[in-house]
Design a protein around this motif. Structure first.
Motif, short mmCIF file in Angstrom:
data_model
loop_
_atom_site.label_atom_id
_atom_site.label_comp_id
_atom_site.label_asym_id
_atom_site.label_seq_id
_atom_site.Cartn_x
_atom_site.Cartn_y
_atom_site.Cartn_z
N ASN A 10 -88.90 2.29 29.15
CA ASN A 10 -88.56 3.15 28.02
C ASN A 10 -87.09 2.89 27.74
O ASN A 10 -86.21 3.59 28.25
CB ASN A 10 -88.81 4.62 28.35
CG ASN A 10 -88.53 5.53 27.17
OD1 ASN A 10 -88.02 5.11 26.14
ND2 ASN A 10 -88.86 6.80 27.33
N GLU A 11 -86.82 1.87 26.96
CA GLU A 11 -85.46 1.45 26.65
C GLU A 11 -85.32 1.30 25.15
O GLU A 11 -86.14 0.67 24.51
CB GLU A 11 -85.15 0.11 27.32
CG GLU A 11 -85.27 0.14 28.83
CD GLU A 11 -85.16 -1.24 29.45
OE1 GLU A 11 -85.32 -2.25 28.74
OE2 GLU A 11 -84.93 -1.29 30.66
N GLN A 84 -83.15 6.23 25.73
CA GLN A 84 -84.60 6.29 25.92
C GLN A 84 -85.20 7.20 24.87
O GLN A 84 -84.56 8.15 24.41
CB GLN A 84 -84.96 6.86 27.31
CG GLN A 84 -84.54 6.01 28.47
CD GLN A 84 -83.12 6.28 28.89
OE1 GLN A 84 -82.64 7.41 28.81
NE2 GLN A 84 -82.42 5.26 29.33
N ARG A 86 -87.47 10.17 23.80
CA ARG A 86 -87.87 11.42 24.45
C ARG A 86 -88.65 12.28 23.45
O ARG A 86 -88.39 12.25 22.25
CB ARG A 86 -86.66 12.24 24.90
CG ARG A 86 -85.79 11.56 25.92
CD ARG A 86 -86.40 11.67 27.30
NE ARG A 86 -85.45 11.24 28.29
CZ ARG A 86 -85.60 10.15 29.02
NH1 ARG A 86 -86.67 9.39 28.88
NH2 ARG A 86 -84.69 9.81 29.91
N THR A 105 -77.71 7.27 26.20
CA THR A 105 -76.97 7.14 27.45
C THR A 105 -75.63 6.44 27.21
O THR A 105 -74.74 6.51 28.05
CB THR A 105 -77.77 6.36 28.51
OG1 THR A 105 -78.14 5.09 27.97
CG2 THR A 105 -79.02 7.13 28.91
#
Length: 113
Positions: A10-11, A84, A86, A105
């Motif tokens: 999940n990138e 990621q 969400r 991030t």
């Protein structure tokens, strides 16, 4: 043809422009976040030769350092976002609702080509 193997991932890697001013919020839980929208052009042009299509993606910044960076972004700033995807659930209008967003991030200013 043999199937390829891959590990779950999940990138998200996005490059686009900030749309509007980032908004700092404190949730009822006391958690703080900064949210903004990122406009990312799609590949190619419209079939009718019109303007390039874009996607507008909601970005949520939870970590303190990422919140500080995001909170200082001006409208129109080109940025690179790593994170990621969400799905966040929350109370809304007497019921529960959810939305998909990218949890950043890393956010950094860039120059676009």
């Amino acid at each position: 043809m043999a199937a390829r193997t891959a590990a779950p991932a999940n990138e998200v890697h996005l490059v686009g422009r900030v749309s509007g001013e980032p908004a700092a919020r404190t949730l009822p839980s006391g958690d703080e976040l900064v949210q903004f929208r990122l406009v990312v052009p799609r590949e190619g042009r419209r079939e009718d030769g019109g303007r390039t299509r874009v996607d507008t993606i909601d970005i949520a910044c939870w970590a303190a350092g990422v919140r500080r960076t995001a909170g200082r972004l001006p409208d129109g700033q080109a940025v690179e976002v790593l994170g990621q995807l969400r799905r966040r659930f929350f109370a809304a209008g007497g019921g529960r609702a959810s939305r998909y967003e990218v949890e950043a991030t890393q956010v950094r200013r860039v120059e676009l080509e």
